[in-house]
Scaffold this active site. Structure first.
Site, mmCIF file in Angstrom:
data_model
loop_
_atom_site.group_PDB
_atom_site.id
_atom_site.type_symbol
_atom_site.label_atom_id
_atom_site.label_comp_id
_atom_site.label_asym_id
_atom_site.label_seq_id
_atom_site.Cartn_x
_atom_site.Cartn_y
_atom_site.Cartn_z
ATOM 1 N N ALA A 242 0.837 -1.206 0.000
ATOM 2 C CA ALA A 242 0.000 0.000 0.000
ATOM 3 C C ALA A 242 0.871 1.255 0.000
ATOM 4 O O ALA A 242 1.968 1.236 0.572
ATOM 5 C CB ALA A 242 -0.923 -0.009 1.214
ATOM 6 N N GLU A 274 -0.190 -6.550 2.127
ATOM 7 C CA GLU A 274 -0.352 -5.364 2.951
ATOM 8 C C GLU A 274 -0.854 -5.781 4.326
ATOM 9 O O GLU A 274 -1.956 -6.288 4.458
ATOM 10 C CB GLU A 274 -1.324 -4.372 2.311
ATOM 11 C CG GLU A 274 -1.569 -3.132 3.152
ATOM 12 C CD GLU A 274 -0.280 -2.505 3.689
ATOM 13 O OE1 GLU A 274 -0.180 -2.336 4.920
ATOM 14 O OE2 GLU A 274 0.616 -2.208 2.885
ATOM 15 N N CYS A 419 12.763 5.390 1.688
ATOM 16 C CA CYS A 419 12.719 6.837 1.447
ATOM 17 C C CYS A 419 13.475 7.523 2.580
ATOM 18 O O CYS A 419 13.016 8.508 3.153
ATOM 19 C CB CYS A 419 11.290 7.339 1.335
ATOM 20 S SG CYS A 419 10.190 6.821 2.671
#
Length: 575
Positions: A242, A274, A419
């Site tokens: 997700a 997920e 990230c």
């Protein structure tokens, strides 16, 4: 309490309160539940006022509004002036209300100062000024849009949705170009990716609404493109799927290979896991919008770490995409709150001292670091020790996930991404994975730069050599990006792994496994020894589920994709 007082309270809350603007307004905390104003209206007011605050500050200061209206605070003046000058509905208060009257009795001066502010910026109209403000708010970033090849083609979109755009040779030209024009750059690294003028309202186009184009940061496209799943690799797994951008990107690549006739007797499937059931609903919506439901098999509410690699269902899984929980330190537009430029209070005794005190308080608050997950959930980290503990827990979980992926019997390719800009979550995890027992026994090594797809091979920003303990080949194999470096992307990291039959049990007599360049493991660096002595970055089975649970609490587990800061997230999250 009025809409404007609630908006002022949100903006004046200290940074130590934590939470992004969305979290403070739409979250489930006790303070959020006390808000009386409609959340959507409140969010729009605060966000738009912050976006316009540099202009509004000039207007208010030049008109001397705060000198004439002593009952107004700088924040109330900003919020009320925004709606008076820029909102279609004007100030959302009765005509007789004191706050509304305090603004409207200065109508002529405020309107005149807005015109002067517009002319100083060489904007011929209010509409042009609005575009300019939108571009300034976007900073050094274009609108990254991935053309969804499941539903359309790049050329079709260039001929239709973007037919009126002027094509420019670089991302820099898109960022620095005229706000009044629609500019477009076809990315040279990732296929079917476009950089658009920040002010262009892509969310209002039919292509966006239908899922033909998807908002997705360029760096977020790296993992699926680097994985490059081909029919020979078999089925694909997205372990933390997700909201679904990377899942649908993988599905688009798989389908394109089928269309090119590369597919054999086995029809490839993308398995998307997920763990969070609520986020699973978002994944389901995204997959269906993108038209990927025929390729993708979703396991909603299921933890990838609890999947049995030996299960017959996954016997043909040859490629895995891992984008696990991380600190979110590279995400763009996820600061605790948007920047607001406050008007100056009228000069008064000791006012200078009060200003210094406010600045000191802001410095103390800014010293606190914030871990931001991909839902905008934030964890305020008050000390370096606490930050270290969080990064330790995250890196241990990340390693656990990566080693689990290595155990799938038919797996040949894995991409690992975050990230984050922290080496603890990036190069150090890669090194630990390469040194693990499962990597040695099953022949896993790093995907070297010269083995990567062309666009990733050409991407200039590579891993940190020092964090890779001096191993230039490992560092060069890792791919990094940094926000605010002029390339228009978020902070990101990705590394690929391939299974090399020649390395299976190679050197079984040796105590140390091989690194990506085939040499035996070098002695650990001082930093690595420190990490190990503290129980961090454990090898193999030593990376426990307890570590994973610790990492999942209060950090970025619930997503691997980041979203646009302006609130128009859907149709693909601008990750």
């Amino acid at each position: 309490m009025s809409l404007y007082h609630e908006a002022a309270d949100i903006l004046s809350a200290p940074e130590s309160t934590g939470g992004s603007l969305k979290q403070r307004i739409f979250g489930q905390g006790p303070k959020t539940k006390k808000l009386k104003s409609p959340p959507q209206q409140l969010y729009a007011l605060v966000f738009e006022t912050c976006k316009w605050s540099s202009v509004l500050k000039e207007v208010i200061d030049s008109s001397e509004l705060l000198r004439h209206e002593r009952k107004l605070t700088p924040l109330l003046a900003l919020l009320l002036t925004h709606d008076f000058l820029l909102s279609k509905g004007g100030i959302a208060l009765p005509a007789s209300h004191g706050l509304r009257a305090a603004i409207e009795r200065h109508k002529a001066r405020l309107t005149s100062e807005l015109t002067r502010a517009r002319l100083r910026r060489k904007a011929p109209s209010t509409s042009a000024l609005r575009q300019l403000v939108t571009v300034e708010a976007a900073g050094q970033y274009p609108r990254w849009v991935r053309v969804n090849t499941i539903k359309t083609t790049l050329q079709t979109q260039l001929d239709t949705t973007f037919a009126s755009f002027s094509r420019v040779p670089s991302v820099r030209d898109v960022i620095t170009g005229s706000p009044a024009g629609n500019l477009l750059h076809v990315d040279e690294h990732v296929p079917n990716l476009l950089a658009l003028s920040p002010a262009f309202e892509i969310t209002k186009t039919q292509a966006y609404i239908s899922g033909a184009v998807i908002l997705q940061d360029k760096a977020s496209c790296f993992p699926a493109y680097l994985l490059d799943p081909r029919p020979a690799h078999g089925d694909v797994i997205d372990s933390c799927a997700a909201p679904g951008n990377k899942t649908t990107h993988v599905a688009a690549i798989v389908k394109s290979r089928m269309a090119e006739g590369e597919g054999g007797a086995h029809k490839q499937t993308v398995f998307a896991f997920e763990k969070d059931s609520h986020r699973g609903l978002t994944l389901d919506k995204m997959v269906n919008l993108a038209g990927a439901q025929g390729i993708t098999k979703m396991s909603l509410g299921r933890d990838f770490l609890k999947v049995d690699p030996a299960a017959p269902l996954y016997s043909k899984v040859g490629a895995l995409l891992l984008d696990p929980s991380c600190s979110g330190s590279g995400i763009v537009g996820r600061d605790a709150m948007p920047t607001v430029h406050l008007p100056e209070l009228p000069t008064a005794p000791n006012n200078k001292n009060r200003k210094r005190k406010r600045e000191d308080n802001r410095e103390e608050e800014s010293a606190a670091q914030v871990l931001v997950d991909d839902d905008g959930q934030e964890t305020v980290v008050s000390s370096e020790k606490e930050m270290k503990r969080r990064l330790d827990a995250l890196s241990s979980f990340q390693l656990t996930l990566l080693l689990h992926a290595f155990t799938f019997p038919a797996a040949r390719r894995v991409t690992y991404s975050t990230c984050s800009v922290h080496a603890e979550e990036n190069e150090l995890v890669v090194l630990q994975a390469l040194r693990s027992e499962v990597a040695r026994k099953r022949g896993w090594r790093v995907m070297k730069r010269d083995e990567q797809v062309e666009g990733m091979r050409q991407w200039p920003v590579r891993g940190e050599r020092e964090a890779s303990e001096g191993d230039g080949e490992v560092a060069d194999a890792c791919i990094r990006s940094y926000k605010d470096d002029g390339r228009g992307v978020m902070g990101f990291f990705v590394a690929g792994f391939v299974r090399d039959d020649a390395l299976v049990q190679a050197g079984a007599e040796e105590e140390k496994p091989a690194l990506g360049n085939g040499r035996l493991e070098k002695s650990e660096s001082k930093k690595q020894k420190t990490l190990r002595s503290n129980g961090q970055l454990k090898n193999g089975s030593d990376a426990t589920m307890a570590d994973a649970d610790d990492a999942n609490s209060g950090s970025d587990r619930d997503s691997s994709d980041s979203s646009d800061s302006d609130g128009d997230e859907w149709g693909g999250f601008d990750d």
